[in-house]
Design a protein around this motif. Sequence first.
Motif, PDB file in Angstrom:
ATOM      1  N   SER A 223      -2.207  -1.776  -1.908  1.00 28.73           N
ATOM      2  CA  SER A 223      -2.300  -1.331  -0.516  1.00 28.73           C
ATOM      3  C   SER A 223      -1.273  -0.245  -0.200  1.00 28.73           C
ATOM      4  O   SER A 223      -1.398   0.448   0.818  1.00 28.73           O
ATOM      5  CB  SER A 223      -2.142  -2.509   0.441  1.00 28.73           C
ATOM      6  N   GLU A 224      -0.260  -0.075  -1.041  1.00 28.23           N
ATOM      7  CA  GLU A 224       0.648   1.052  -0.855  1.00 28.23           C
ATOM      8  C   GLU A 224      -0.082   2.382  -1.077  1.00 28.23           C
ATOM      9  O   GLU A 224       0.240   3.390  -0.447  1.00 28.23           O
ATOM     10  CB  GLU A 224       1.829   0.971  -1.827  1.00 28.23           C
TER      11      GLU A 224
ATOM     12  N   ILE B 208      -3.792   2.639  -1.431  1.00 31.99           N
ATOM     13  CA  ILE B 208      -5.175   2.657  -0.939  1.00 31.99           C
ATOM     14  C   ILE B 208      -5.192   2.296   0.543  1.00 31.99           C
ATOM     15  O   ILE B 208      -4.648   1.265   0.938  1.00 31.99           O
ATOM     16  CB  ILE B 208      -6.051   1.660  -1.727  1.00 31.99           C
ATOM     17  N   ASP B 209      -5.810   3.135   1.352  1.00 36.60           N
ATOM     18  CA  ASP B 209      -5.936   2.867   2.781  1.00 36.60           C
ATOM     19  C   ASP B 209      -7.152   1.970   3.007  1.00 36.60           C
ATOM     20  O   ASP B 209      -8.277   2.448   3.191  1.00 36.60           O
ATOM     21  CB  ASP B 209      -6.093   4.180   3.550  1.00 36.60           C
ATOM     22  N   PHE B 210      -6.942   0.656   2.977  1.00 30.47           N
ATOM     23  CA  PHE B 210      -8.054  -0.282   3.093  1.00 30.47           C
ATOM     24  C   PHE B 210      -8.683  -0.280   4.480  1.00 30.47           C
ATOM     25  O   PHE B 210      -9.836  -0.689   4.641  1.00 30.47           O
ATOM     26  CB  PHE B 210      -7.590  -1.694   2.713  1.00 30.47           C
ATOM     27  N   ASP B 211      -7.954   0.181   5.491  1.00 30.23           N
ATOM     28  CA  ASP B 211      -8.533   0.279   6.824  1.00 30.23           C
ATOM     29  C   ASP B 211      -9.566   1.394   6.897  1.00 30.23           C
ATOM     30  O   ASP B 211     -10.569   1.293   7.613  1.00 30.23           O
ATOM     31  CB  ASP B 211      -7.431   0.525   7.861  1.00 30.23           C
TER      32      ASP B 211
ATOM     33  N   HIS C  36     -14.499  -3.225  -0.460  1.00 33.17           N
ATOM     34  CA  HIS C  36     -14.057  -2.712   0.843  1.00 33.17           C
ATOM     35  C   HIS C  36     -14.642  -1.349   1.221  1.00 33.17           C
ATOM     36  O   HIS C  36     -14.516  -0.934   2.376  1.00 33.17           O
ATOM     37  CB  HIS C  36     -12.525  -2.602   0.850  1.00 33.17           C
TER      38      HIS C  36
ATOM     39  N   ASP D  23       3.538  -2.854  -1.798  1.00 35.15           N
ATOM     40  CA  ASP D  23       2.297  -3.054  -1.047  1.00 35.15           C
ATOM     41  C   ASP D  23       2.570  -3.439   0.399  1.00 35.15           C
ATOM     42  O   ASP D  23       3.520  -4.161   0.703  1.00 35.15           O
ATOM     43  CB  ASP D  23       1.429  -4.098  -1.739  1.00 35.15           C
ATOM     44  N   LYS D  24       1.671  -2.976   1.271  1.00 31.59           N
ATOM     45  CA  LYS D  24       1.828  -3.181   2.709  1.00 31.59           C
ATOM     46  C   LYS D  24       1.130  -4.445   3.192  1.00 31.59           C
ATOM     47  O   LYS D  24       1.276  -4.825   4.348  1.00 31.59           O
ATOM     48  CB  LYS D  24       1.264  -1.966   3.452  1.00 31.59           C
ATOM     49  N   SER D  25       0.334  -5.069   2.332  1.00 29.57           N
ATOM     50  CA  SER D  25      -0.393  -6.283   2.699  1.00 29.57           C
ATOM     51  C   SER D  25      -0.561  -7.135   1.457  1.00 29.57           C
ATOM     52  O   SER D  25      -0.025  -6.819   0.388  1.00 29.57           O
ATOM     53  CB  SER D  25      -1.765  -5.920   3.279  1.00 29.57           C
ATOM     54  N   ASP D  26      -1.331  -8.208   1.592  1.00 32.56           N
ATOM     55  CA  ASP D  26      -1.597  -9.072   0.450  1.00 32.56           C
ATOM     56  C   ASP D  26      -2.565  -8.432  -0.538  1.00 32.56           C
ATOM     57  O   ASP D  26      -2.709  -8.902  -1.668  1.00 32.56           O
ATOM     58  CB  ASP D  26      -2.169 -10.412   0.925  1.00 32.56           C
ATOM     59  N   LEU D  27      -3.232  -7.372  -0.128  1.00 36.51           N
ATOM     60  CA  LEU D  27      -4.154  -6.680  -1.019  1.00 36.51           C
ATOM     61  C   LEU D  27      -3.375  -5.847  -2.031  1.00 36.51           C
ATOM     62  O   LEU D  27      -2.539  -5.027  -1.642  1.00 36.51           O
ATOM     63  CB  LEU D  27      -5.090  -5.768  -0.222  1.00 36.51           C
TER      64      LEU D  27
END
Length: 314
Positions: A83-84, A86-89, A113, A76-80
């Motif tokens: 996130s690896e 899913i593009d949460f942005d 989100h 994962d790329k963040s604490d979410l």
Amino acid sequence: MSNLKEQSPEGFKKPTQIPSSEEERNKWQKENKSWWERNPMRYDWKESVGYKEFSKEFYEEIDKRFFNNTKEYLRDKSDLPFSELIDFDKLPTLDVLEIGVGNGSHAQLLATHSKSFIGIDLTEYGVRSTSGRLMLFNIPAKIVQMDAEKLAFPDNSFDFVWSWGVIHHSSNTEAILKEIKRVLRSGGSVMTMVYHRGWWNYYVVGLLRAIVSGNIFKGLTLAESIQLQTDGAIARYYTCGEWRKFVGEFFRVGKMIVMGPKTDIIPLPGGRLKSFVMWLVPAWLNKLCTRNLKMGVFLVSELVNEHTLTNENL
């Protein structure tokens, strides 16, 4: 994987078999629905959740178990969590569909989100549980009981479709892919996980389990033995090549990754010894084995819809 079964649906004998008739499809789907109504995914195989079902604490404990486990195989790329994948942005601009909500861990994550979120499930339990969860946490979303092989949505309704460990259990995975393509807008994407038929998890570990269980001595094929030891009334297993060719008829295939939890690389029966060995294995080593050496049971793929498909050209 959760509870095992005594037998698979009549006629289901091969790793990627689809029904030969509408009658067989209906029979398999009925058994599929019945199995998941009896065995909802609660991550309580080793230890009871310990809280009143459908309470906030119940859902929080499920999420804790599930998302902690994902640290064994996700980068994962963040604490979410996830996130690896899913593009949460980008998610706040997307209309999202989830196929197979279960107890709603992913539904809550995505609905929190996304621009809009609809989740479907074949079972009454899944709809009741996830609807109740989102109401408890005051998250706006729509949860509907629906067969993904016959989606009741107009063409071009969604930008992103998420399905984790679901469509390979359905009676006809191909029918779901056609329906996803129909309801997905041009340029939209799908992220899905199905079971991987790999050299380690399927052939080596599968054979060991067939021997230990005695299934191999009862005249069962390896595929039949594995079905008896897999969750769901039906569970298809695809090689990377098979899956790429299969989904390539409908979508452009983006990233494709094999991954899986530590249990995938340790062919020991559940118990203290296995738990101890798993504790000894660091997450980085598990990711090396399940991903690089393709020992994992999860086949994750990103699929992009470059051309829309409507009812008229199905």
